[in-house]
Design a protein around this motif. Structure first.
Motif, short mmCIF file in Angstrom:
data_model
loop_
_atom_site.label_atom_id
_atom_site.label_comp_id
_atom_site.label_asym_id
_atom_site.label_seq_id
_atom_site.Cartn_x
_atom_site.Cartn_y
_atom_site.Cartn_z
N LYS A 177 0.85 -1.17 0.00
CA LYS A 177 0.00 0.00 0.00
C LYS A 177 0.89 1.23 0.00
O LYS A 177 1.63 1.48 0.95
N GLY A 178 0.84 1.97 -1.09
CA GLY A 178 1.71 3.13 -1.22
C GLY A 178 3.17 2.71 -1.22
O GLY A 178 3.57 1.83 -1.99
N LYS A 179 3.97 3.31 -0.35
CA LYS A 179 5.39 2.98 -0.25
C LYS A 179 5.67 1.94 0.84
O LYS A 179 6.83 1.71 1.19
N THR A 180 4.64 1.32 1.35
CA THR A 180 4.81 0.31 2.39
C THR A 180 4.43 -1.06 1.85
O THR A 180 3.39 -1.23 1.22
N SER A 181 5.30 -2.03 2.04
CA SER A 181 5.00 -3.41 1.66
C SER A 181 5.37 -4.33 2.81
O SER A 181 6.28 -4.05 3.59
N ALA A 182 4.65 -5.43 2.92
CA ALA A 182 4.88 -6.40 4.00
C ALA A 182 4.65 -7.80 3.46
O ALA A 182 3.82 -8.01 2.56
N ARG A 183 5.39 -8.75 4.03
CA ARG A 183 5.24 -10.14 3.62
C ARG A 183 5.28 -11.02 4.87
O ARG A 183 6.34 -11.48 5.29
N PRO A 184 4.13 -11.26 5.51
CA PRO A 184 4.10 -12.21 6.62
C PRO A 184 4.27 -13.64 6.11
O PRO A 184 3.91 -13.95 4.97
N PHE A 185 4.83 -14.51 6.95
CA PHE A 185 5.04 -15.89 6.55
C PHE A 185 4.87 -16.82 7.74
O PHE A 185 5.09 -16.46 8.89
N THR B 179 9.02 -3.29 4.31
CA THR B 179 9.75 -2.09 3.90
C THR B 179 8.76 -0.93 3.89
O THR B 179 7.56 -1.12 3.67
N SER B 180 9.28 0.27 4.12
CA SER B 180 8.42 1.44 4.10
C SER B 180 9.28 2.68 3.85
O SER B 180 10.50 2.66 4.04
N ALA B 181 8.63 3.74 3.41
CA ALA B 181 9.33 5.00 3.15
C ALA B 181 8.37 6.16 3.42
O ALA B 181 7.16 6.07 3.17
#
Length: 300
Positions: free
Chosen positions: A120-128, A163-165
């Motif tokens: 979403k926007g400049k934020t990405s996440a990958r739970p596992f 990651t995020s910005a």
């Protein structure tokens, strides 16, 4: 080997052979050993949101490796299985301090993992979420010589990569929880967390720089000890606990066209008077110091 593309299918196929002869001062030896392998990889794209990876390798000495990975949108399921041959040093060794000849057999490692990638926007996440299986695991025991376990060890795990910005600030990192059923043989901290935070800027489109820090956190755990004579890690039973630790490395990077200059201060938080940390029992981690260098590409 061969590789190529047919429509939405990418493929690889290969044959390989390995021949070796290992001996130690005419004391121990394997004689000539011959291994033949056949393997391949296929990636099939059914649509922009659905794909399938399949990989396999098989040999004439009861070794195999295969992988199955379907992906639908951001959801990925991965199953891999591998039968692994013992290292030569695990079966044969002659030295000033140790001498052994073993007949260890192949061991098996299976891994299951489910991940979901969202952005979403400049934020990405990958739970596992994952689950590892170890069968007939080979390790170095309390006397620092090879041993083979005859049971199945399981190790569930879960975590998050992200990651995020925001404006000129950037962060990336991951956190993982890992809980093996036999913590004497499979030794790892139950919680590990890595985080990077940095500020990034440009000057007149020529000078680029980053200023930030890397942070590493791990919970206390019984670590593998190190045997210098064989250069192997082993499961020492006494005085093997690594305390909980936090290590912060500060850095600054400059890039001017094709030249990169960097300065790094490892373990900068220990300048504040904290006690040091151990990588493994009896072996201290890197102390606070200064590291700098230049990387220069002589082409545009």
């Amino acid at each position: 080997g061969i590789k190529g593309t047919i429509g939405n299918t990418y493929y690889q196929g290969y044959l390989r052979r390995r021949d070796y002869n290992y001996s130690i001062y005419d004391t121990l030896g394997t004689g000539w050993q011959h291994e033949n392998y056949i393997g391949g990889f296929i990636r099939q794209r059914f649509s922009d949101s659905l794909s399938l990876d399949v990989q396999g390798e098989f040999s004439t000495i009861d070794l195999y490796k295969y992988l199955l990975r379907p992906t639908y949108k951001g959801l990925t399921f991965t199953y891999s299985s591998q039968k692994v041959k013992p290292d030569v040093i695990q079966n044969y060794y002659v030295g000033n301090h140790f001498l052994w000849s073993r007949d260890l057999h192949n061991y098996r490692v299976d891994k299951l993992e489910v991940t979901y990638q969202f952005k979403k926007g400049k934020t990405s996440a990958r739970p596992f979420v994952g689950y590892d299986f170890f069968k007939d695991m080979i390790y170095y025991g309390d006397d620092a010589t090879p041993m083979q376990d005859d049971k199945t060890i399981t190790a569930p795990s879960l975590g998050l990569n992200f990651t995020s910005a925001w404006r000129r600030w950037h962060t990336t990192g991951f956190v993982k929880y890992y809980n093996p059923s036999d913590v004497n043989i499979v030794r790892a901290p139950k919680v590990f967390w890595y985080q990077q935070l940095y500020y990034e800027s440009h000057f007149k489109n020529n000078l680029f720089f980053q200023l930030g820090a890397d942070m590493y956190f791990r919970k206390a755990y019984d670590a593998y000890a190190f045997m210098p004579a064989t250069q192997q890690f082993y499961t020492r039973q006494t005085n093997s606990t690594n305390a909980q630790s936090v290590v912060i490395d500060a850095f600054i990077n400059f890039r001017l066209k094709s030249a990169l200059l960097f300065l790094k201060v490892p373990a900068v938080n220990y300048l504040l008077g904290q006690n040091g940390y151990f990588l493994t029992p009896d072996y201290p981690g890197v102390q606070t110091t200064f590291v700098f260098g230049v990387e220069w590409m002589f082409f545009d």
